[in-house]
Design a protein around this motif. Structure first.
Motif, short mmCIF file in Angstrom:
data_model
loop_
_atom_site.label_atom_id
_atom_site.label_comp_id
_atom_site.label_asym_id
_atom_site.label_seq_id
_atom_site.Cartn_x
_atom_site.Cartn_y
_atom_site.Cartn_z
N LYS A 124 0.83 -1.21 0.00
CA LYS A 124 0.00 0.00 0.00
C LYS A 124 0.87 1.25 0.00
N MET A 125 1.92 1.27 0.81
CA MET A 125 2.81 2.43 0.86
C MET A 125 3.50 2.66 -0.48
N THR A 170 2.50 1.66 -3.42
CA THR A 170 1.49 2.04 -4.39
C THR A 170 1.07 3.49 -4.21
N GLU A 171 0.91 3.93 -2.97
CA GLU A 171 0.56 5.32 -2.71
C GLU A 171 1.68 6.26 -3.18
N THR A 172 2.92 5.84 -3.05
CA THR A 172 4.05 6.64 -3.54
C THR A 172 4.00 6.75 -5.05
N ILE A 205 1.37 6.57 -6.93
CA ILE A 205 0.25 7.45 -7.27
C ILE A 205 0.66 8.91 -7.10
N LYS A 206 1.34 9.21 -6.03
CA LYS A 206 1.79 10.58 -5.78
C LYS A 206 2.71 11.06 -6.91
N LYS A 222 -5.07 2.46 -7.67
CA LYS A 222 -6.07 2.62 -6.61
C LYS A 222 -6.88 1.35 -6.44
N ILE A 247 -5.02 -1.14 -4.18
CA ILE A 247 -5.05 -0.89 -2.73
C ILE A 247 -6.48 -0.70 -2.23
N GLU A 299 -8.89 1.43 -3.18
CA GLU A 299 -9.41 2.79 -3.07
C GLU A 299 -10.09 3.26 -4.34
#
Length: 64
Positions: free
Chosen positions: A10-11, A13-15, A17-18, A54, A57, A59
Motif C-alpha cells: 500500500k505504501m 502504491t501510494e508513492t 500514485i503521488k 487505486k 489498494i 481505493e
C-alpha cells in the motif's frame, strides 16, 4: 499475504500514485493551444494507471 506485506504494498502504491499525479501536473503546465495532443494522451494514460493502482489498494473502481 501477511499484514506487513500488505502495508508495504500500500505504501509503495501510494508513492507511485503521488509521483504520477506530480507528473500529470507538470504535463498539464506544458499544454499549449496547438501541437500538444501527445501531452493529452500521456495524461490520460497516467490517469488510467492511477485508477489501476487505486484498485490494487482498494481505493478505486475495479478495472478488471
Amino acid at each position: 499475504m501477511e499484514q506487513t506485506e500488505k502495508e508495504e504494498l500500500k505504501m509503495r502504491t501510494e508513492t507511485k500514485i503521488k509521483v504520477l499525479k506530480e507528473e500529470i501536473s507538470i504535463l498539464q503546465d506544458r499544454i499549449e493551444p496547438h501541437d500538444t495532443g501527445h501531452l493529452y494522451t500521456t495524461i490520460d494514460v497516467l490517469k488510467w494507471r492511477i485508477k489501476e493502482l487505486k484498485g490494487i489498494i482498494g481505493e478505486g473502481e475495479d478495472l478488471g
